[in-house]
Design a protein around this motif. Sequence first.
Motif, PDB file in Angstrom:
ATOM      1  N   GLU A   1      -5.544  -8.921   1.189  1.00 54.80           N
ATOM      2  CA  GLU A   1      -6.645  -8.583   2.104  1.00 54.80           C
ATOM      3  C   GLU A   1      -7.627  -9.734   2.229  1.00 54.80           C
ATOM      4  O   GLU A   1      -8.104 -10.050   3.318  1.00 54.80           O
ATOM      5  CB  GLU A   1      -7.368  -7.316   1.623  1.00 54.80           C
ATOM      6  CG  GLU A   1      -6.587  -6.046   1.827  1.00 54.80           C
ATOM      7  CD  GLU A   1      -7.248  -4.825   1.204  1.00 54.80           C
ATOM      8  OE1 GLU A   1      -6.948  -3.715   1.671  1.00 54.80           O
ATOM      9  OE2 GLU A   1      -8.032  -4.971   0.243  1.00 54.80           O
TER      10      GLU A   1
ATOM     11  N   ILE B   1      -2.998  -6.213  -3.565  1.00 56.32           N
ATOM     12  CA  ILE B   1      -3.536  -5.760  -2.277  1.00 56.32           C
ATOM     13  C   ILE B   1      -4.847  -6.473  -1.972  1.00 56.32           C
ATOM     14  O   ILE B   1      -5.057  -6.977  -0.870  1.00 56.32           O
ATOM     15  CB  ILE B   1      -3.695  -4.226  -2.276  1.00 56.32           C
ATOM     16  CG1 ILE B   1      -2.312  -3.570  -2.213  1.00 56.32           C
ATOM     17  CG2 ILE B   1      -4.590  -3.758  -1.130  1.00 56.32           C
ATOM     18  CD1 ILE B   1      -2.308  -2.071  -2.504  1.00 56.32           C
ATOM     19  N   THR B   2      -5.726  -6.556  -2.947  1.00 49.70           N
ATOM     20  CA  THR B   2      -7.015  -7.226  -2.767  1.00 49.70           C
ATOM     21  C   THR B   2      -6.818  -8.695  -2.419  1.00 49.70           C
ATOM     22  O   THR B   2      -7.501  -9.231  -1.539  1.00 49.70           O
ATOM     23  CB  THR B   2      -7.878  -7.085  -4.042  1.00 49.70           C
ATOM     24  OG1 THR B   2      -8.107  -5.696  -4.280  1.00 49.70           O
ATOM     25  CG2 THR B   2      -9.204  -7.811  -3.909  1.00 49.70           C
TER      26      THR B   2
ATOM     27  N   MET C   1       0.834  -1.207   0.000  1.00 46.57           N
ATOM     28  CA  MET C   1       0.000   0.000   0.000  1.00 46.57           C
ATOM     29  C   MET C   1       0.872   1.262   0.000  1.00 46.57           C
ATOM     30  O   MET C   1       0.568   2.223  -0.720  1.00 46.57           O
ATOM     31  CB  MET C   1      -0.948  -0.026   1.194  1.00 46.57           C
ATOM     32  CG  MET C   1      -1.993  -1.129   1.090  1.00 46.57           C
ATOM     33  SD  MET C   1      -2.876  -1.384   2.622  1.00 46.57           S
ATOM     34  CE  MET C   1      -4.394  -0.537   2.262  1.00 46.57           C
TER      35      MET C   1
ATOM     36  N   ALA D   1      -1.129   0.915 -11.068  1.00 51.10           N
ATOM     37  CA  ALA D   1      -2.012   0.991  -9.895  1.00 51.10           C
ATOM     38  C   ALA D   1      -2.924  -0.226  -9.832  1.00 51.10           C
ATOM     39  O   ALA D   1      -3.156  -0.780  -8.747  1.00 51.10           O
ATOM     40  CB  ALA D   1      -2.834   2.280  -9.934  1.00 51.10           C
ATOM     41  N   ASN D   2      -3.429  -0.661 -10.977  1.00 50.52           N
ATOM     42  CA  ASN D   2      -4.284  -1.852 -11.008  1.00 50.52           C
ATOM     43  C   ASN D   2      -3.524  -3.100 -10.578  1.00 50.52           C
ATOM     44  O   ASN D   2      -4.080  -3.966  -9.909  1.00 50.52           O
ATOM     45  CB  ASN D   2      -4.888  -2.046 -12.394  1.00 50.52           C
ATOM     46  CG  ASN D   2      -5.993  -1.066 -12.695  1.00 50.52           C
ATOM     47  OD1 ASN D   2      -6.548  -0.445 -11.796  1.00 50.52           O
ATOM     48  ND2 ASN D   2      -6.316  -0.892 -13.968  1.00 50.52           N
TER      49      ASN D   2
ATOM     50  N   PHE E   1      -0.935  -3.168  -8.478  1.00 50.92           N
ATOM     51  CA  PHE E   1      -0.834  -3.057  -7.024  1.00 50.92           C
ATOM     52  C   PHE E   1      -2.158  -3.404  -6.360  1.00 50.92           C
ATOM     53  O   PHE E   1      -2.200  -4.169  -5.399  1.00 50.92           O
ATOM     54  CB  PHE E   1      -0.437  -1.627  -6.610  1.00 50.92           C
ATOM     55  CG  PHE E   1       1.035  -1.381  -6.569  1.00 50.92           C
ATOM     56  CD1 PHE E   1       1.814  -1.834  -5.514  1.00 50.92           C
ATOM     57  CD2 PHE E   1       1.655  -0.672  -7.587  1.00 50.92           C
ATOM     58  CE1 PHE E   1       3.176  -1.592  -5.469  1.00 50.92           C
ATOM     59  CE2 PHE E   1       3.018  -0.428  -7.555  1.00 50.92           C
ATOM     60  CZ  PHE E   1       3.784  -0.883  -6.498  1.00 50.92           C
ATOM     61  N   ASN E   2      -3.244  -2.850  -6.883  1.00 49.49           N
ATOM     62  CA  ASN E   2      -4.559  -3.081  -6.279  1.00 49.49           C
ATOM     63  C   ASN E   2      -4.961  -4.540  -6.320  1.00 49.49           C
ATOM     64  O   ASN E   2      -5.589  -5.048  -5.389  1.00 49.49           O
ATOM     65  CB  ASN E   2      -5.620  -2.199  -6.946  1.00 49.49           C
ATOM     66  CG  ASN E   2      -5.430  -0.742  -6.606  1.00 49.49           C
ATOM     67  OD1 ASN E   2      -4.840  -0.398  -5.585  1.00 49.49           O
ATOM     68  ND2 ASN E   2      -5.913   0.133  -7.472  1.00 49.49           N
ATOM     69  N   GLY E   3      -4.597  -5.249  -7.384  1.00 52.54           N
ATOM     70  CA  GLY E   3      -4.899  -6.673  -7.467  1.00 52.54           C
ATOM     71  C   GLY E   3      -4.170  -7.460  -6.388  1.00 52.54           C
ATOM     72  O   GLY E   3      -4.762  -8.326  -5.728  1.00 52.54           O
TER      73      GLY E   3
ATOM     74  N   ARG F   1       2.432   1.572  -3.489  1.00 52.52           N
ATOM     75  CA  ARG F   1       1.427   2.047  -4.450  1.00 52.52           C
ATOM     76  C   ARG F   1       1.208   3.543  -4.302  1.00 52.52           C
ATOM     77  O   ARG F   1       1.196   4.280  -5.286  1.00 52.52           O
ATOM     78  CB  ARG F   1       0.106   1.306  -4.247  1.00 52.52           C
ATOM     79  CG  ARG F   1      -0.999   1.787  -5.204  1.00 52.52           C
ATOM     80  CD  ARG F   1      -2.390   1.458  -4.745  1.00 52.52           C
ATOM     81  NE  ARG F   1      -2.628   1.986  -3.411  1.00 52.52           N
ATOM     82  CZ  ARG F   1      -3.597   1.576  -2.623  1.00 52.52           C
ATOM     83  NH1 ARG F   1      -4.424   0.626  -3.010  1.00 52.52           N
ATOM     84  NH2 ARG F   1      -3.758   2.099  -1.422  1.00 52.52           N
ATOM     85  N   ASP F   2       1.046   3.983  -3.067  1.00 49.29           N
ATOM     86  CA  ASP F   2       0.795   5.408  -2.821  1.00 49.29           C
ATOM     87  C   ASP F   2       1.989   6.259  -3.254  1.00 49.29           C
ATOM     88  O   ASP F   2       1.810   7.334  -3.838  1.00 49.29           O
ATOM     89  CB  ASP F   2       0.459   5.638  -1.351  1.00 49.29           C
ATOM     90  CG  ASP F   2      -0.860   4.985  -0.950  1.00 49.29           C
ATOM     91  OD1 ASP F   2      -1.651   4.627  -1.853  1.00 49.29           O
ATOM     92  OD2 ASP F   2      -1.101   4.836   0.271  1.00 49.29           O
TER      93      ASP F   2
ATOM     94  N   ARG G   1      -2.294   3.871 -14.614  1.00 49.68           N
ATOM     95  CA  ARG G   1      -3.479   3.080 -14.265  1.00 49.68           C
ATOM     96  C   ARG G   1      -3.155   1.596 -14.246  1.00 49.68           C
ATOM     97  O   ARG G   1      -3.600   0.860 -13.358  1.00 49.68           O
ATOM     98  CB  ARG G   1      -4.626   3.379 -15.230  1.00 49.68           C
ATOM     99  CG  ARG G   1      -5.246   4.745 -15.027  1.00 49.68           C
ATOM    100  CD  ARG G   1      -6.568   4.912 -15.780  1.00 49.68           C
ATOM    101  NE  ARG G   1      -6.514   4.526 -17.175  1.00 49.68           N
ATOM    102  CZ  ARG G   1      -6.206   5.337 -18.191  1.00 49.68           C
ATOM    103  NH1 ARG G   1      -5.908   6.588 -17.968  1.00 49.68           N
ATOM    104  NH2 ARG G   1      -6.203   4.888 -19.422  1.00 49.68           N
TER     105      ARG G   1
END
Length: 176
Positions: free
Chosen positions: A52, A48-49, A19, A41-42, A44-46, A22-23, A38
């Motif tokens: 989590e 992270i999800t 996180m 970021a996607n 990283f978000n994948g 990513r930030d 994008r």
Amino acid sequence: MIKNAKQAKTTKNKLNQLMRDRDEMIAAQGQPNSAGSRLAANAFNGLITDLESQLEEYQMLTNGEISCLNPKDISGLPKTLIAARIAQNMSQGELAGLLGVHSQQIQRDEATEYEGASHSRIVEVARVLKVNCKIAPTYLMDTTKPMEFVLPEGVSQTSVDEMTKAVQQNGSILMD
């Protein structure tokens, strides 16, 4: 799948680092709405999800929020055994003690999701964890011979043909 408290702690640390990374990446981008930004970021978000989700599953197991484990098929049995141990707040060492093996054996078995474990070991682990497994009946048939059906009384071949046609056309036997 997170299998113990140490892995949960490591996963939390990795999640926090992802996180932050990513930030920082987003903050450093000159054009945050570019396709490359994008995409990064996607990615990283994948990750992270995913982390989590694994942490949430582990927390639910350790908090007793999951009481029924139902694998879709026999390939899900190893994860079910691991989840059952976690849900009972039993360490790998405690399970090893109940089985009369070294804790490293359970660590190896769980690390490979019981891939190298014998049938008797898997059965014993399930017994100790009180995991009740039910196998659905499997019907084998000779597909080289045409199947013969006897229609129930009051059902005509014409009505079967009509229903078959309705399913093929509408995806359902319900008709307007």
